[in-house]
Design a protein around this motif. Structure first.
Motif: not given
Length: 272
Positions: A191-203
């Motif tokens: 969406g349009k949220e501006e905070e931490d908003r994307h995936p965290k991909i592990g090793n």
């Protein structure tokens, strides 16, 4: 000077191998001599060659090759990790891509490696507070390579992006070490949220072609995401997910899926 450069080359096995392969390439195809000399053999180190290649690819009427090369040279000189990451990326491509037969190929021909190297220069600019210039690098990487990585995104080393067409990695995304992904992967928001908003991909994660991972979710280490999947929920470590929306369909199949590049589920003939 020649002795010093030779000594440094001997201490850098990746660069030594690239220069040896460059000489062989010229012997095999003399018509490429000028290009290979300009991109490889005229330079005393991999860092200098990378700065030249990045500048050559991103230059346009808006910013000259000379200016971009000065920026890239400054980045590699200021942060030795950039060179170390590039070496890990080259080895990753060679080890995992069956179409890569020489260390020379990513530097010369593979836009996935070239795009991630240029992104690293843009990320260095971002960390230095030179935001507008980092956005310019992002723009040119997207225009030239079809790879759009926000300069604030954090990407580890040992990255292999195969084919590297239509890759999108958002501003707050984090990509761990030894990750492999294929074309048309999106690590985006919801969406349009501006905070931490994307995936965290592990090793050690393997992301199949066309997969979309959306939102501030964690993808556990050594997991697999099947081609064409839409991942909206966290994925535990060492699992395989598939579908729209993606669900857990089994174990990861091996200890290091991103290294083996195994896209098959359960040993069947159906690719993920």
């Amino acid at each position: 000077m020649a002795r010093t450069q030779s000594h440094v080359t001997e201490l850098d096995p990746v660069w030594r191998r690239i220069t040896d392969e460059a000489a062989t390439a010229i012997a095999d195809e003399p018509l490429l001599g000028g290009l290979v000399h300009a991109c490889v053999l005229h330079h005393p180190s991999l860092e200098k060659a990378l700065a030249y290649r990045v500048a050559q690819k991103l230059a346009s009427s808006e910013m000259s090759e000379q200016l971009l090369r000065e920026i890239a040279d400054e980045a590699f000189a200021s942060d030795p990790m950039l060179g170390a990451q590039a070496r890990a990326d080259i080895v990753a491509v060679y080890d995992r891509d069956p179409a890569c037969h020489r260390f020379l190929q990513p530097l010369m021909y593979f836009k996935g490696f070239q795009a991630i190297t240029a992104y690293r220069v843009g990320h260095w600019l971002w960390r230095e507070g030179r935001r507008d210039l980092s956005y310019f690098v992002q723009m040119r990487v997207s225009e030239v390579f079809g790879v759009d990585i926000h300069p604030a995104a954090k990407v580890g080393q040992g990255i292999m992006i195969d084919h590297a067409h239509s890759i999108v990695i958002g501003e707050t995304a984090v990509v761990g070490d030894n990750v492999s992904m294929l074309h048309s992967v999106t690590l985006g928001g919801t969406g349009k949220e501006e905070e931490d908003r994307h995936p965290k991909i592990g090793n050690g994660v393997l992301i199949g072609a066309g997969a979309k991972v959306l939102g501030n979710i964690e993808i556990g280490h050594c997991s697999r995401i099947a081609a064409g999947s839409v991942v909206l929920n966290p994925v535990p470590p060492c699992k395989t997910v598939a579908g729209v929306p993606a669900k857990i369909v089994g174990e990861a199949g091996c200890d290091q899926p991103s290294l083996t590049m195994d896209h098959l589920f359960g040993g069947s003939a159906s690719a993920l």
